[in-house]
Design an enzyme around this catalytic site. Sequence first.
Site, PDB file in Angstrom:
ATOM      1  N   ASP A  16      60.996   9.810  64.326  1.00 55.24           N
ATOM      2  CA  ASP A  16      59.649   9.640  64.877  1.00 55.24           C
ATOM      3  C   ASP A  16      58.797  10.890  64.666  1.00 55.24           C
ATOM      4  OD1 ASP A  16      57.686   8.144  66.155  1.00 55.24           O
ATOM      5  OD2 ASP A  16      58.204   8.913  68.140  1.00 55.24           O
ATOM      6  N   ASN A  64      56.860  -2.602  64.953  1.00 55.24           N
ATOM      7  CA  ASN A  64      55.986  -1.878  64.019  1.00 55.24           C
ATOM      8  C   ASN A  64      55.092  -2.810  63.182  1.00 55.24           C
ATOM      9  OD1 ASN A  64      58.429   0.779  63.418  1.00 55.24           O
ATOM     10  ND2 ASN A  64      56.676   0.774  64.815  1.00 55.24           N
TER      11      ASN A  64
HETATM   12  C1  IPE Z   1      60.382   3.925  66.791  1.00 53.93           C
HETATM   13  O1  IPE Z   1      59.233   4.682  66.756  1.00 53.93           O
HETATM   14  C2  IPE Z   1      60.535   3.161  65.507  1.00 53.93           C
HETATM   15  C3  IPE Z   1      60.829   3.954  64.329  1.00 53.93           C
HETATM   16  C4  IPE Z   1      61.035   5.241  64.280  1.00 53.93           C
HETATM   17  C5  IPE Z   1      60.968   3.200  63.114  1.00 53.93           C
HETATM   18  P1  IPE Z   1      57.846   4.144  67.328  1.00 53.93           P
HETATM   19  O2  IPE Z   1      56.870   5.216  67.068  1.00 53.93           O
HETATM   20  O3  IPE Z   1      57.543   2.807  66.785  1.00 53.93           O
HETATM   21  O4  IPE Z   1      58.162   3.990  68.891  1.00 53.93           O
HETATM   22  P2  IPE Z   1      57.178   4.066  70.136  1.00 53.93           P
HETATM   23  O5  IPE Z   1      56.024   3.143  69.839  1.00 53.93           O
HETATM   24  O6  IPE Z   1      56.738   5.470  70.271  1.00 53.93           O
HETATM   25  O7  IPE Z   1      58.007   3.633  71.301  1.00 53.93           O
HETATM   26  C1  IPE Z   2      57.912   7.047  62.778  1.00 58.49           C
HETATM   27  O1  IPE Z   2      56.764   7.821  62.841  1.00 58.49           O
HETATM   28  C2  IPE Z   2      57.922   6.147  61.562  1.00 58.49           C
HETATM   29  C3  IPE Z   2      57.723   4.725  61.861  1.00 58.49           C
HETATM   30  C4  IPE Z   2      57.626   4.204  63.050  1.00 58.49           C
HETATM   31  C5  IPE Z   2      57.640   3.833  60.723  1.00 58.49           C
HETATM   32  P1  IPE Z   2      55.464   7.302  63.539  1.00 58.49           P
HETATM   33  O2  IPE Z   2      54.603   6.634  62.542  1.00 58.49           O
HETATM   34  O3  IPE Z   2      55.781   6.497  64.745  1.00 58.49           O
HETATM   35  O4  IPE Z   2      54.804   8.686  63.980  1.00 58.49           O
HETATM   36  P2  IPE Z   2      54.013   8.971  65.315  1.00 58.49           P
HETATM   37  O5  IPE Z   2      54.920   8.628  66.461  1.00 58.49           O
HETATM   38  O6  IPE Z   2      52.783   8.101  65.292  1.00 58.49           O
HETATM   39  O7  IPE Z   2      53.701  10.420  65.243  1.00 58.49           O
HETATM   40 MG    MG Z   3      56.068   6.961  66.689  1.00 57.46          MG
END
Ligand code: IPE
Ligand code: IPE
Ligand code: MG
Length: 244
Positions: A16, A64
């Site tokens: 993340d 997502n």
């Molecule tokens: C979890 O991260 C999913 C992945 C890393 C693929 P998210 O960014 O989607 O999770 P939330 O929304 O912060 O809970």
């Molecule tokens: C994790 O990074 C990757 C996916 C969920 C695909 P994020 O895209 O959630 O990054 P933040 O949490 O917005 O910084």
């Molecule tokens: Mg995220």
Amino acid sequence: MSSQQSVPAHVAIIMDGNGRWAKSRNLPRLEGHRRGADRARDVVEWAKDAGIKQLSLYAFSTENWERPDAEVRGLMALLALLLPRRVPEMMQEGVRLLALGDIDALPKRAQRALRAAMEKTAANKTIDLILCLNYGGRQEILAGVRRTLLWALEQEDPKAAVAALTVDDFAAQLGRDGVLPVDLIIRTGGEQRISNFHLWDSAYAELYFSPTYWPDYTREELQAAVDDYARRERRFGLTGEQLR
Ligand code: IPE
Ligand code: IPE
Ligand code: MG
């Protein structure tokens, strides 16, 4: 504890922070995902060197899909573009690619790239890379319930069959054949939540949270998490005395 046991066999990473990494540099979110994909390649090598046998990476959750269209399309395009390029190094390093999640619902191009890479690497033995794509822990458990119900309907006495089910019986319906129990879940990016990752196994997985945005993740960070794991006592409900 022997050094064998102190290395987690299955490490699962919630990668993340790609978006915030990009935002902090005034870059588009997709650039964060591109950098994140580079780290996803590196971390397999680091995990292999640390003696980890299975590494699962949360690349795309069932939730997502609700992100802006352009970001979802960008992520899927990245997968379809990068996976084939990485097969040669996976062959060289002995990486077997597996997947968890509803793969059939991915765009066709991404599906093809994934299936081709899994087929090509199927006999590799050094480390398993489990890509969690369109993965949701609740959905995985629900699919297990559905399979169990269908199985029960075929039994002579469905009610008795359902009543006799054990935790292990049910776990066998989760579609995780060949996947070791998750020992350690690492989440980068500062949030301290599971976000629908390995829910069943999080019952007793160790948790480790890092504030680092995923594109900045390093070998030292992974090693610090593995070292921290080695110092923990997993009691599974027992007393420390019972374990010793
Ligand atoms: C979890 O991260 C999913 C992945 C890393 C693929 P998210 O960014 O989607 O999770 P939330 O929304 O912060 O809970
Ligand atoms: C994790 O990074 C990757 C996916 C969920 C695909 P994020 O895209 O959630 O990054 P933040 O949490 O917005 O910084
Ligand atoms: Mg995220």
